[in-house]
Design a protein around this motif. Sequence first.
Motif, PDB file in Angstrom:
ATOM      1  N   LYS A   5       0.954  -1.419   0.137  1.00  0.00           N
ATOM      2  CA  LYS A   5      -0.114  -0.149   0.049  1.00  0.00           C
ATOM      3  C   LYS A   5       0.704   1.315  -0.223  1.00  0.00           C
ATOM      4  O   LYS A   5       0.414   2.163  -0.939  1.00  0.00           O
ATOM      5  CB  LYS A   5      -1.091  -0.088   1.241  1.00  0.00           C
ATOM      6  N   PRO A   6       2.027   1.355   0.507  1.00  0.00           N
ATOM      7  CA  PRO A   6       2.665   2.521   0.710  1.00  0.00           C
ATOM      8  C   PRO A   6       3.395   2.925  -0.711  1.00  0.00           C
ATOM      9  O   PRO A   6       3.412   4.039  -1.045  1.00  0.00           O
ATOM     10  CB  PRO A   6       3.718   2.412   1.909  1.00  0.00           C
ATOM     11  N   TYR A   7       3.791   1.836  -1.324  1.00  0.00           N
ATOM     12  CA  TYR A   7       4.252   1.918  -2.521  1.00  0.00           C
ATOM     13  C   TYR A   7       3.340   2.556  -3.554  1.00  0.00           C
ATOM     14  O   TYR A   7       3.633   3.548  -4.644  1.00  0.00           O
ATOM     15  CB  TYR A   7       4.912   0.583  -3.099  1.00  0.00           C
ATOM     16  N   ILE A  11       3.412   6.273  -5.379  1.00  0.00           N
ATOM     17  CA  ILE A  11       3.286   6.619  -6.950  1.00  0.00           C
ATOM     18  C   ILE A  11       2.382   7.317  -7.050  1.00  0.00           C
ATOM     19  O   ILE A  11       2.383   8.230  -8.257  1.00  0.00           O
ATOM     20  CB  ILE A  11       3.403   5.093  -7.500  1.00  0.00           C
ATOM     21  N   LEU A  12       0.991   7.266  -6.636  1.00  0.00           N
ATOM     22  CA  LEU A  12      -0.173   8.039  -6.843  1.00  0.00           C
ATOM     23  C   LEU A  12       0.503   9.414  -6.546  1.00  0.00           C
ATOM     24  O   LEU A  12       0.019  10.363  -7.380  1.00  0.00           O
ATOM     25  CB  LEU A  12      -1.180   7.605  -5.815  1.00  0.00           C
ATOM     26  N   ILE A  13       1.057   9.841  -5.436  1.00  0.00           N
ATOM     27  CA  ILE A  13       1.411  11.229  -4.939  1.00  0.00           C
ATOM     28  C   ILE A  13       2.155  11.832  -6.077  1.00  0.00           C
ATOM     29  O   ILE A  13       2.021  12.822  -6.573  1.00  0.00           O
ATOM     30  CB  ILE A  13       2.318  11.103  -3.745  1.00  0.00           C
ATOM     31  N   GLN A  14       3.368  11.192  -6.516  1.00  0.00           N
ATOM     32  CA  GLN A  14       4.221  11.654  -7.593  1.00  0.00           C
ATOM     33  C   GLN A  14       3.125  11.992  -9.083  1.00  0.00           C
ATOM     34  O   GLN A  14       3.701  12.610  -9.553  1.00  0.00           O
ATOM     35  CB  GLN A  14       5.258  10.782  -8.039  1.00  0.00           C
ATOM     36  N   TYR A 263      -1.554  16.245   0.482  1.00  0.00           N
ATOM     37  CA  TYR A 263      -0.964  16.626   1.546  1.00  0.00           C
ATOM     38  C   TYR A 263      -1.135  15.594   2.669  1.00  0.00           C
ATOM     39  O   TYR A 263      -0.291  15.236   3.349  1.00  0.00           O
ATOM     40  CB  TYR A 263      -1.759  17.812   1.984  1.00  0.00           C
ATOM     41  N   TYR A 264      -2.568  14.996   2.668  1.00  0.00           N
ATOM     42  CA  TYR A 264      -2.865  13.930   3.665  1.00  0.00           C
ATOM     43  C   TYR A 264      -2.044  12.545   3.205  1.00  0.00           C
ATOM     44  O   TYR A 264      -1.720  12.075   4.112  1.00  0.00           O
ATOM     45  CB  TYR A 264      -4.469  13.778   3.378  1.00  0.00           C
ATOM     46  N   MET A 265      -1.996  12.376   1.840  1.00  0.00           N
ATOM     47  CA  MET A 265      -1.172  11.175   1.309  1.00  0.00           C
ATOM     48  C   MET A 265       0.028  11.235   1.782  1.00  0.00           C
ATOM     49  O   MET A 265       0.929  10.100   2.183  1.00  0.00           O
ATOM     50  CB  MET A 265      -1.445  10.546   0.227  1.00  0.00           C
ATOM     51  N   GLN A 266       0.927  12.175   1.669  1.00  0.00           N
ATOM     52  CA  GLN A 266       2.241  12.292   2.228  1.00  0.00           C
ATOM     53  C   GLN A 266       2.329  12.211   3.583  1.00  0.00           C
ATOM     54  O   GLN A 266       3.371  11.552   4.128  1.00  0.00           O
ATOM     55  CB  GLN A 266       2.831  13.869   1.699  1.00  0.00           C
ATOM     56  N   SER A 267       1.594  12.649   4.432  1.00  0.00           N
ATOM     57  CA  SER A 267       1.601  12.638   5.738  1.00  0.00           C
ATOM     58  C   SER A 267       1.594  11.214   6.313  1.00  0.00           C
ATOM     59  O   SER A 267       2.027  10.560   7.256  1.00  0.00           O
ATOM     60  CB  SER A 267       0.561  13.487   6.652  1.00  0.00           C
ATOM     61  N   TRP A 268       0.442  10.414   5.594  1.00  0.00           N
ATOM     62  CA  TRP A 268       0.329   8.873   5.784  1.00  0.00           C
ATOM     63  C   TRP A 268       1.579   8.350   5.358  1.00  0.00           C
ATOM     64  O   TRP A 268       1.940   7.184   6.066  1.00  0.00           O
ATOM     65  CB  TRP A 268      -0.895   8.474   5.105  1.00  0.00           C
TER      66      TRP A 268
END
Length: 349
Positions: A5-7, A11-14, A263-268
């Motif tokens: 899941k973190p991977y 990838i979604l963030i980028q 922002y939320y996903m980066q924090s997660w």
Amino acid sequence: MEFKKPYFVVILIQTIYAVMFLLSKAVFDRGMNTFVFVFYRQAFATIFLAPLAFFFDRKTAPPLSFVTFIKIFLLSFFGVTLSLDLNGVALAYTSATLASATTASLPAITFFLALLLGMERLKVKSVQGTAKLVGIIVSMGGVATLALYTRPHVKLPFCLHRHGQVQDHRHIISSGGATWIKGCFLMITSNLLWGLWIVLQGLVIKAYPSKLFFTTLQCFLSSIQSFVIAIALERDVSAWKLGWNLRLLAVVYCGFIVTGAAYYMQSWVIEKKGPVFLSMFTPLSLLLTLLSSALLLCDVISLGSVVGGVLLIIGLYCVLWGKSREQMNGDDDPKSALRKENEVKVVVG
């Protein structure tokens, strides 16, 4: 599945950031004023975050003192408003690829600024310290290459953009073009302000630890600041109209998806895997932007863009490797460095 899941999220963030660069460049190419765009982006971000801050942080948020408010105001102006305004003008002058490339070097820029402010230490005779120093130098070389080495040009045989705008872009990045150099300088300045914002907000948030309310307040203040700048520089009413078009899509996307969801996903991701893991994937945004801008916007890929991008990635990983090794060995202690304000910032040996 939990392990993967973190991977998937990183990838979604980028991908979100790559789309941001492309959408922003597209609306600027279509004539949207960059200062108006920044205002709308921050206003939509405020609209998105304000209800969340009210429902989740209103009972736990500490009182806001006048001194802390002034700090947040200045942090918003230099680190958000001014940084985004300069970035917008630079993006209009250059390309989405350059914006993504300089953003990929942000971890190296942030470390360099933290070093100057005494928040990081550098042991230049240790392997880790040498790696970080080399990383900073190589990253600067990458930025210089992107700015100055703009030939030869390579264009993919097919794209989805109009031919006339391709010719305009060729003219902008022509060798020694003043517009391109100016754009590179503004882009670097924007990222320096962004890096300084990252470093300093860690100090300000200690005085006001409500992260969601802190972020919302910055977006709100930035909306006011960017509106004053935009209205002073753009008085034409038609330039402020959005309509059901690409302009509306771009500002909604940057305000809701980038500032809100990303922002939320980066924090997660940072909570699950740490900041180094998140930074390791920043070159993916550069690769996605490079290919997509060539296909969708018909941006001309130069050898300088490729070489500069490679140098930035190498420099980034040198800094990240040195930083991670210091953390593993227990040599990295930013709090200790902050307490020793009168000591030498660069330690030899």
